[in-house]
Design a protein around this motif. Structure first.
Motif, PDB file in Angstrom:
ATOM      1  N   GLY A  10       0.829  -1.203   0.000  1.00 27.52           N
ATOM      2  CA  GLY A  10       0.000   0.000   0.000  1.00 27.52           C
ATOM      3  C   GLY A  10       0.858   1.245   0.000  1.00 27.52           C
ATOM      4  N   PRO A  11       0.240   2.409  -0.199  1.00 29.89           N
ATOM      5  CA  PRO A  11       1.001   3.662  -0.226  1.00 29.89           C
ATOM      6  C   PRO A  11       1.442   4.089   1.168  1.00 29.89           C
ATOM      7  N   ALA A  12       2.237   5.154   1.222  1.00 31.44           N
ATOM      8  CA  ALA A  12       2.746   5.673   2.489  1.00 31.44           C
ATOM      9  C   ALA A  12       1.592   6.080   3.408  1.00 31.44           C
ATOM     10  N   ALA A  13       1.747   5.760   4.700  1.00 31.52           N
ATOM     11  CA  ALA A  13       0.772   6.131   5.735  1.00 31.52           C
ATOM     12  C   ALA A  13      -0.627   5.561   5.520  1.00 31.52           C
ATOM     13  N   SER A  14      -0.700   4.423   4.836  1.00 32.07           N
ATOM     14  CA  SER A  14      -2.005   3.782   4.634  1.00 32.07           C
ATOM     15  C   SER A  14      -2.401   2.980   5.872  1.00 32.07           C
ATOM     16  N   GLY A  15      -1.457   2.831   6.803  1.00 34.67           N
ATOM     17  CA  GLY A  15      -1.726   2.052   8.020  1.00 34.67           C
ATOM     18  C   GLY A  15      -1.150   0.657   7.926  1.00 34.67           C
ATOM     19  N   LYS A  16      -0.474   0.345   6.825  1.00 32.85           N
ATOM     20  CA  LYS A  16      -0.015  -1.036   6.618  1.00 32.85           C
ATOM     21  C   LYS A  16       1.019  -1.510   7.643  1.00 32.85           C
ATOM     22  N   SER A  17       1.888  -0.581   8.103  1.00 35.90           N
ATOM     23  CA  SER A  17       2.900  -1.003   9.086  1.00 35.90           C
ATOM     24  C   SER A  17       2.260  -1.418  10.402  1.00 35.90           C
ATOM     25  N   THR A  18       1.333  -0.600  10.878  1.00 38.69           N
ATOM     26  CA  THR A  18       0.672  -0.913  12.146  1.00 38.69           C
ATOM     27  C   THR A  18      -0.119  -2.206  12.009  1.00 38.69           C
ATOM     28  N   VAL A  19      -0.803  -2.364  10.893  1.00 38.67           N
ATOM     29  CA  VAL A  19      -1.587  -3.584  10.670  1.00 38.67           C
ATOM     30  C   VAL A  19      -0.648  -4.794  10.623  1.00 38.67           C
ATOM     31  N   ALA A  20       0.447  -4.664   9.877  1.00 47.63           N
ATOM     32  CA  ALA A  20       1.376  -5.790   9.743  1.00 47.63           C
ATOM     33  C   ALA A  20       1.979  -6.155  11.099  1.00 47.63           C
ATOM     34  N   LYS A  21       2.349  -5.143  11.870  1.00 51.89           N
ATOM     35  CA  LYS A  21       2.975  -5.379  13.174  1.00 51.89           C
ATOM     36  C   LYS A  21       1.993  -6.072  14.131  1.00 51.89           C
ATOM     37  N   THR A  22       0.767  -5.559  14.179  1.00 55.75           N
ATOM     38  CA  THR A  22      -0.239  -6.113  15.088  1.00 55.75           C
ATOM     39  C   THR A  22      -0.581  -7.547  14.685  1.00 55.75           C
ATOM     40  N   LEU A  23      -0.747  -7.745  13.388  1.00 55.46           N
ATOM     41  CA  LEU A  23      -1.104  -9.072  12.884  1.00 55.46           C
ATOM     42  C   LEU A  23       0.005 -10.084  13.183  1.00 55.46           C
ATOM     43  N   ALA A  24       1.252  -9.670  12.934  1.00 55.89           N
ATOM     44  CA  ALA A  24       2.391 -10.574  13.160  1.00 55.89           C
ATOM     45  C   ALA A  24       2.469 -10.959  14.635  1.00 55.89           C
ATOM     46  N   LYS A  25       2.237  -9.995  15.502  1.00 61.28           N
ATOM     47  CA  LYS A  25       2.320 -10.248  16.935  1.00 61.28           C
ATOM     48  C   LYS A  25       1.231 -11.244  17.345  1.00 61.28           C
ATOM     49  N   ARG A  26       0.014 -10.983  16.829  1.00 64.58           N
ATOM     50  CA  ARG A  26      -1.114 -11.837  17.200  1.00 64.58           C
ATOM     51  C   ARG A  26      -0.932 -13.274  16.715  1.00 64.58           C
ATOM     52  N   LEU A  27      -0.364 -13.428  15.516  1.00 62.35           N
ATOM     53  CA  LEU A  27      -0.235 -14.772  14.949  1.00 62.35           C
ATOM     54  C   LEU A  27       1.135 -15.405  15.267  1.00 62.35           C
ATOM     55  N   GLY A  28       1.999 -14.663  15.948  1.00 61.65           N
ATOM     56  CA  GLY A  28       3.323 -15.192  16.285  1.00 61.65           C
ATOM     57  C   GLY A  28       4.234 -15.329  15.073  1.00 61.65           C
ATOM     58  N   LEU A  29       4.126 -14.393  14.133  1.00 62.20           N
ATOM     59  CA  LEU A  29       4.949 -14.450  12.916  1.00 62.20           C
ATOM     60  C   LEU A  29       6.018 -13.354  12.932  1.00 62.20           C
ATOM     61  N   ILE A  30       6.947 -13.469  12.003  1.00 64.19           N
ATOM     62  CA  ILE A  30       7.982 -12.427  11.870  1.00 64.19           C
ATOM     63  C   ILE A  30       7.404 -11.306  11.011  1.00 64.19           C
ATOM     64  N   MET A  31       7.530 -10.076  11.476  1.00 60.04           N
ATOM     65  CA  MET A  31       7.061  -8.935  10.668  1.00 60.04           C
ATOM     66  C   MET A  31       8.274  -8.315   9.966  1.00 60.04           C
ATOM     67  N   VAL A  32       8.197  -8.212   8.657  1.00 50.82           N
ATOM     68  CA  VAL A  32       9.314  -7.641   7.909  1.00 50.82           C
ATOM     69  C   VAL A  32       8.889  -6.309   7.288  1.00 50.82           C
ATOM     70  N   ASN A  33       9.578  -5.254   7.702  1.00 53.50           N
ATOM     71  CA  ASN A  33       9.308  -3.903   7.212  1.00 53.50           C
ATOM     72  C   ASN A  33      10.289  -3.633   6.066  1.00 53.50           C
ATOM     73  N   THR A  34       9.827  -3.795   4.830  1.00 56.29           N
ATOM     74  CA  THR A  34      10.766  -3.667   3.706  1.00 56.29           C
ATOM     75  C   THR A  34      11.090  -2.201   3.405  1.00 56.29           C
ATOM     76  N   GLY A  35      10.183  -1.287   3.778  1.00 58.83           N
ATOM     77  CA  GLY A  35      10.464   0.146   3.594  1.00 58.83           C
ATOM     78  C   GLY A  35      11.730   0.528   4.349  1.00 58.83           C
ATOM     79  N   ALA A  36      11.920  -0.078   5.537  1.00 58.93           N
ATOM     80  CA  ALA A  36      13.115   0.231   6.343  1.00 58.93           C
ATOM     81  C   ALA A  36      14.384  -0.190   5.601  1.00 58.93           C
ATOM     82  N   MET A  37      14.271  -1.237   4.776  1.00 52.45           N
ATOM     83  CA  MET A  37      15.455  -1.707   4.039  1.00 52.45           C
ATOM     84  C   MET A  37      15.830  -0.685   2.956  1.00 52.45           C
ATOM     85  N   TYR A  38      14.817  -0.167   2.241  1.00 49.82           N
ATOM     86  CA  TYR A  38      15.092   0.871   1.232  1.00 49.82           C
ATOM     87  C   TYR A  38      15.561   2.159   1.920  1.00 49.82           C
ATOM     88  N   ARG A  39      14.974   2.436   3.088  1.00 45.17           N
ATOM     89  CA  ARG A  39      15.396   3.620   3.843  1.00 45.17           C
ATOM     90  C   ARG A  39      16.853   3.491   4.301  1.00 45.17           C
TER      91      ARG A  39
END
Ligand code: DC
Length: 219
Positions: A10-39
């Motif tokens: 999704g585009p910047a500030a669409s809420g995807k990071s928060t959603v991905a982080k919360t979802l990963a935590k709830r399901l016990g998965l690894i959350m990978v923030n690829t924007g941070a890699m480009y940054r």
């Protein structure tokens, strides 16, 4: 259970990071923030005095700087020559450069490989711009989170971050290599009027509909 990838684009500030982080935590998965890699690559150009618009210089830098990707507390991490750039990844100077370095095919090639490698460590929730279209095109679990530009601008302002969202989105959508697109087979969620919890619920429904393993969803 085979490791699975949940792609959230999704585009910047669409809420995807928060959603991905919360979802990963709830399901016990690894959350990978690829924007941070480009940054991190954009941040490295600042440290090394490299012009982000000079793709040859950026490509040369890739051979001289070590980008180490890892996981800490179920979140992806990235070190640049052993240094964690931390909050500096969100500074305005990085915002201004990141779309330029992200448009360079060699930068994408390097980072996409590192992103795919994460699947060897476990199941992942990976967020970015091209996860469903390029990184994991075969995953059935593809979500595209959008929000109106007005709402996205307000979200950034509330975080106290200066970010020319419209300009960055335009550059990210128009580039030749792996532009921001709604991947084939992705389900689009407009988060403008939804709470994070409502978006998560919708994502969980989609995962269930698309046959995510019960071990993962827990019911
Ligand atoms: O998600 P973010 O705003 O932190 O991403 C920063 C920039 O990185 C974004 O403007 C475009 C680029 N990016 C990309 O090209 N592909 C990705 N998968 C993730 C981010």
């Amino acid at each position: 259970m085979e490791n699975i990838a949940i792609a959230i684009d999704g585009p910047a500030a669409s809420g995807k990071s928060t959603v991905a982080k919360t979802l990963a935590k709830r399901l016990g998965l690894i959350m990978v923030n690829t924007g941070a890699m480009y940054r991190a690559v954009a941040w490295a150009t600042i440290q090394k005095g490299v012009d982000p618009a000079d793709s040859e210089a950026v490509i040369k830098m890739l051979g001289e700087v070590e980008f180490s990707c890892g996981v800490s507390d179920n979140l992806s991490t990235i070190l640049v020559d052993g240094v964690d750039p931390g909050d500096a990844l969100r500074q305005d100077a990085v915002n201004q450069r990141v779309s330029k370095v992200a448009a360079i095919p060699e930068v994408r090639e390097l980072l996409v490989q590192r992103q795919r490698d994460y699947l060897e460590l476990g199941s992942v929730v990976m967020e970015g711009r091209d996860i469903g279209s390029v990184v994991f095109p075969d995953t059935p679990f593809k979500i595209y989170i959008d929000a109106s530009e007005e709402v996205r601008r307000q979200r950034r302002a509330a975080e106290g971050i200066v970010d020319e969202l419209g300009k960055r989105d335009e550059e990210d959508s128009k580039r030749k290599t792996a532009p921001l697109v709604v991947a084939e087979g992705a389900v689009k969620i407009d988060s403008s009027e939804l709470s994070i919890e409502q978006v998560i619920e919708r994502v969980l429904e989609i995962l269930k509909e698309r046959g995510a393993p019960v071990e993962l969803l827990g019911n």
